[in-house]
Design an enzyme around this catalytic site. Structure first.
Site, PDB file in Angstrom:
ATOM      1  N   LYS A  75       0.898  -1.116   0.076  1.00 10.52           N
ATOM      2  CA  LYS A  75      -0.014  -0.058   0.009  1.00 10.52           C
ATOM      3  C   LYS A  75       1.049   1.178  -0.190  1.00 10.52           C
ATOM      4  CE  LYS A  75      -4.582   0.937   0.441  1.00 10.52           C
ATOM      5  NZ  LYS A  75      -5.552   0.117  -0.217  1.00 10.52           N
TER       6      LYS A  75
ATOM      7  N   ASP B  74      -6.786   4.048  -4.896  1.00 16.59           N
ATOM      8  CA  ASP B  74      -7.551   4.044  -3.761  1.00 16.59           C
ATOM      9  C   ASP B  74      -8.271   5.561  -3.282  1.00 16.59           C
ATOM     10  OD1 ASP B  74      -7.835   2.208  -1.064  1.00 16.59           O
ATOM     11  OD2 ASP B  74      -6.991   3.766  -0.397  1.00 16.59           O
TER      12      ASP B  74
END
Ligand code: NAD
Length: 432
Positions: free
Chosen positions: A119, A159
């Site tokens: 991430k 995201d």
């Protein structure tokens, strides 16, 4: 001292019950204990493999420079190259990104994708940036990452706060840094625009995957989507697709909330009109197809499905006390605090876990990466069919595990994932 505390002690950390990363690892290690996963693997998974922090300047439109902090955390790559979203948001910090990277490892393993978990993020509010500033920031972040990202190593995706345009800028920057990368370089990111290596069905993928899971799990609760009333927090990429796709299946969206406010219509909110409105206005407040309501009214509204699709840990004990639903479907990552989870369960609310429900996003990202590698374009019906197959298989694995271990679906989902990771570690061994 419980298992998580002893693992953290061995790693030299003091367990902090208020820290999201400790919660995430706690959930993972509790599941690991159920399966008697070896301690060495628990230690490996309790920390990411790599944590990158970069600082880089960006020229703003007024001529001044600002310095930004960017992150990329690569949690585990035993199953394949790292994969995970890139977030632009004010709330981004290291432990937050570490948690989300760990969750990606679990999600990829649960779906049996040949990918690991990662991430990234930049601490900033993209809503206050012009398009040019956003482009310069994206390009500087990409160049700061250098070879720490790449189509064979680590592939970011959209995201919170990022989108297909930002993915296109990342791919373009990556390729421009070394023109020899131009053929395969496009696979450095997924979630790209369709005209530039994107996949059909990627934009709606997370919502679509959630609908496939809900369709499989609701009959277990003697429920169906026909006339099922639901409310949603968050009407961004994930929330707006969940709204549209559930309504297409006969469900009725009666209340929606986001950072701008809360709206309700007992007779149903048109999800397509609301999506268009949010795209133009930036939020649900002021939408004419529903009435403005208070936050309290929103959470107390009786529904069959309550769906958090905004940010992490938004559902705390106070909100859990108000929530009036049969099933809480987690569309966002880790939307419920551990205390709220306990409270909801004690109220008889079933929770469909995020690692399963929102895994459609990474699954279609995997399809996009595969298409890029093979220089192919799959039609939407092919993508949807493949997505449905993988989501259904994962859902069945979770159901079976929950029956075998007599545990909730969240624990079962983590157990399915950990079992797969453990098998692969056993086969590969630990280098050297
Ligand atoms: P997004 O930026 O498109 O939307 C975020 C939404 O959250 C917006 O509607 C925003 O108004 C709302 N929000 C923000 N702060 C809020 C607040 N304080 N109160 C109420 N609402 C608030 O992001 P997204 O891509 O839709 O992601 C949402 C969640 O889903 C995140 O947890 C993300 O990690 C997860 N997720 C996204 C994907 C994907 O493909 N985009 C895949 C898997 C998981």
């Amino acid at each position: 001292m419980n298992n998580t505390e002893s693992v953290f002690k061995e790693l030299g950390f003091t367990y902090n019950k208020d820290n999201l990363y400790f919660h995430t690892i706690d959930t993972m290690l509790n599941a690991a204990e159920k399966l008697s996963i070896p301690k060495r693997l628990q230690l490996i998974l309790a920390q990411p493999k790599n944590e990158l922090i970069v600082h880089f300047p960006v020229r703003m439109d007024d001529g001044n420079f600002k310095l930004f902090k960017g992150y990329r955390v690569q949690h585990n790559n035993v199953l394949g190259p790292y994969k995970g979203g890139l977030r632009f948001d004010n709330t981004v910090h290291l432990d937050h990104i570490k948690s989300l990277a760990a969750i990606m490892t679990i999600k990829c393993a649960l779906l049996e994708l040949p990918l690991g978990g990662a991430k990234g993020g930049v601490q900033m509010d993209p809503r206050t940036f012009s398009a040019d500033e956003l482009m310069r920031l994206t390009r500087r972040y990409t160049s700061a990452m250098g070879n720490n990202i790449g189509p064979d190593y680590d592939m970011p995706a959209p995201d919170v706060g990022t989108n297909s345009q930002i993915m296109a800028w990342i791919a373009d920057t990556y390729i421009n840094l070394d023109n020899r990368k131009s053929v395969g370089g496009i696979g450095v990111v997924t979630g790209k625009p369709l005209c530039y290596g994107g996949s059909h069905g990627r934009e709606k993928a997370t919502g679509q995957g959630l609908v496939y899971v809900v369709e499989e799990l609701l009959p277990e609760k003697s429920m169906s989507l026909e006339n099922c009333r639901f409310s949603l927090v968050g009407y961004g990429n994930v929330g707006s697709w969940v709204g549209r796709l559930l309504c297409e299946k006969g469900a009725c969206m009666i209340a929606v909330g986001d950072h701008t406010g809360f709206v309700k219509n007992e007779h149903g909110i048109n999800p397509f009109e609301l999506a268009r409105y949010v795209e133009q206005q930036g939020g649900v407040a002021g939408f004419s197809g529903a009435d403005k309501i208070s936050e309290e009214h929103f959470y107390k509204t009786e529904v069959e499905l309550f769906i958090p699709a905004a940010l992490e840990q938004m559902i705390d004990v106070k909100k859990a006390k108000m929530i009036n639903c049969k099933v809480l479907v987690e569309a966002a990552n880790m939307p419920v605090t551990p205390e709220a989870d306990q409270l909801l369960t004690s109220k008889g609310v079933e929770i469909f876990p995020a690692v399963l429900c929102n895994a459609g996003g990474v699954t279609v990202s995997y399809f996009e990466w595969k298409q890029n590698r093979q220089a192919e374009t799959w039609e939407l019906d092919v993508v949807d069919k493949k997505l449905k197959r993988l989501m259904n298989k994962a859902t069945h694995r979770v159901k079976r595990m929950s029956q075998e271990l007599k545990c909730d679906l969240r624990t079962a989902a983590y157990c399915v994932a950990l079992k797969h990771i453990d098998e692969v570690y056993e086969i590969r061994g630990i280098f050297p």
